[in-house]
Design an enzyme around this catalytic site. Sequence first.
Site, PDB file in Angstrom:
ATOM      1  N   HIS A 148      -0.693 -77.650   0.045  1.00  0.00           N
ATOM      2  CA  HIS A 148       0.684 -78.059   0.324  1.00  0.00           C
ATOM      3  C   HIS A 148       0.705 -78.791   1.664  1.00  0.00           C
ATOM      4  CE1 HIS A 148       2.734 -76.118  -3.061  1.00  0.00           C
ATOM      5  NE2 HIS A 148       1.787 -75.195  -2.957  1.00  0.00           N
ATOM      6  N   GLU A 153       0.691 -67.780   0.119  1.00  0.00           N
ATOM      7  CA  GLU A 153       0.907 -69.212  -0.077  1.00  0.00           C
ATOM      8  C   GLU A 153       2.297 -69.528   0.489  1.00  0.00           C
ATOM      9  OE1 GLU A 153       0.285 -72.661  -3.441  1.00  0.00           O
ATOM     10  OE2 GLU A 153       1.054 -70.722  -4.088  1.00  0.00           O
ATOM     11  N   ALA A 173       6.058 -76.003 -11.266  1.00  0.00           N
ATOM     12  CA  ALA A 173       6.206 -74.749 -10.513  1.00  0.00           C
ATOM     13  C   ALA A 173       5.172 -73.734 -10.991  1.00  0.00           C
ATOM     14  CB  ALA A 173       7.621 -74.204 -10.668  1.00  0.00           C
ATOM     15  N   GLY A 174       3.937 -73.905 -10.559  1.00  0.00           N
ATOM     16  CA  GLY A 174       2.887 -73.022 -11.034  1.00  0.00           C
ATOM     17  C   GLY A 174       2.540 -73.334 -12.481  1.00  0.00           C
ATOM     18  N   HIS A 193      -1.837 -79.863 -15.000  1.00  0.00           N
ATOM     19  CA  HIS A 193      -1.993 -80.144 -13.573  1.00  0.00           C
ATOM     20  C   HIS A 193      -3.045 -81.218 -13.293  1.00  0.00           C
ATOM     21  CE1 HIS A 193       0.290 -76.420 -13.051  1.00  0.00           C
ATOM     22  NE2 HIS A 193       0.452 -76.765 -11.796  1.00  0.00           N
ATOM     23  N   ASP A 200      -2.827 -70.095 -10.902  1.00  0.00           N
ATOM     24  CA  ASP A 200      -1.552 -70.370 -10.222  1.00  0.00           C
ATOM     25  C   ASP A 200      -0.403 -69.960 -11.142  1.00  0.00           C
ATOM     26  OD1 ASP A 200       0.156 -71.162  -8.186  1.00  0.00           O
ATOM     27  OD2 ASP A 200       0.092 -73.291  -8.693  1.00  0.00           O
ATOM     28  N   HIS A 257       8.418 -74.443  -3.485  1.00  0.00           N
ATOM     29  CA  HIS A 257       8.705 -73.554  -2.358  1.00  0.00           C
ATOM     30  C   HIS A 257      10.037 -73.951  -1.749  1.00  0.00           C
ATOM     31  CE1 HIS A 257       4.665 -71.570  -1.834  1.00  0.00           C
ATOM     32  NE2 HIS A 257       4.328 -72.594  -2.608  1.00  0.00           N
TER      33      HIS A 257
END
Length: 399
Positions: free
Chosen positions: A210, A144, A324-325, A266, A289, A156
């Site tokens: 993304h 990823e 973040a995840g 999410h 994730d 990221h």
Amino acid sequence: MAPVTTTQRSVLAGARVVLPSGVVDGGRITIEGTRIASAGPADTAQANGSHPAPDSAAGVVVDLPADHLVVPGFVDIHNHGGGGASFTSGTAEEVLTGVRTHREHGTTTLVVSTVTESMDFLVRRAGMLSELVEQGDIAGIHYEGPFISPCRKGAHDETLLRDPDPADVRRLVDAARGTARMFTLASELPGGIESVRLLAELGVIAAIGHTDATYEQTVEAIDAGATVATHLFNAMPPLAHRSPGPIAALLEDERVTVELINDGTHLHPAVLELAFGSAGAGRVAFITDAMDAAGFGDGLYDLGPLKVEVREGVARLAGDGTIAGSTLTLDTAFKRAVTTDGLSVTDAVAAISTNPARLIGLADRVGTLEAGKDADLVVLDADYAVAGVMRRGEWLVRP
């Protein structure tokens, strides 16, 4: 927890069992060594000779309560860590710590996901992770990043992002020595479509995620060979009536499997219902994730080069609050699916076991309870909490 080895032959009886044909009350599963010998209704199993004979060769019979449920072992194709350990930067032993944590929550097949780093780092990382695949500890590598959009980077490091040059893509595939299962990339970037085509030729899943792609650009990527939507709805433009973006393209195409993070953070339940209604149960894969805090607790963690703060089970980048995840484990996703989202247990099993197993090319071994397949299964109690986990004929969590 150390696995508990079964006898050569064992039988699970009494509980509801989820088979490819549906749910069977009072089912019976016979296991010989590491494989399932038979699975079905008790009378059918006995007719096929799987009823244990009254001697020492019969093995162990595990009588389960009638209100318990036996399902195939969970298959997670997108996971960055757990148990306080990182898959993205930890040592091999730390990776195994995270793997064991997820196994205790029912995930018997796990693909390890990286995050954006330098190319040299990812090449070295792939070398180490590929050894764990070859040993049978994990099921493959999912890259990823770094080939993702700075507009939708999520958690990221933007300074390390790069366009998806096919030469770089091939370098990472080669570094994985045949263990690369999936690449997440933004296909609208320069070199994106060419990279999708290359991945399709190499037998590696090209996943759209993304991304800041338009509807038309996403259709082009699917036609080029992309077959997965990385955590659909997250890290991509929202669905709009004049600009449908990637979401509409990914949901409508029967060639695409859509990942969903069913943690209640999410995705709103109505959005999950929309995805199931549009794609159908056969095209959904639940993922975690997860990052290091899954199955571990709140605190400050590293996600690649970035700092993540976990509070009340929600992981966010320290400083800007970007999600973040997750801290999700798949047993929680399963329970939420049937108790909150209103899914049937068969649809939940499809999303959490059968579909992801098929997607990564392991449907001949895992994902359903059938004769000849690995003895990977999860026993859930009446409240859908994990009561037992078996992997390849060994109890990791004894019922």
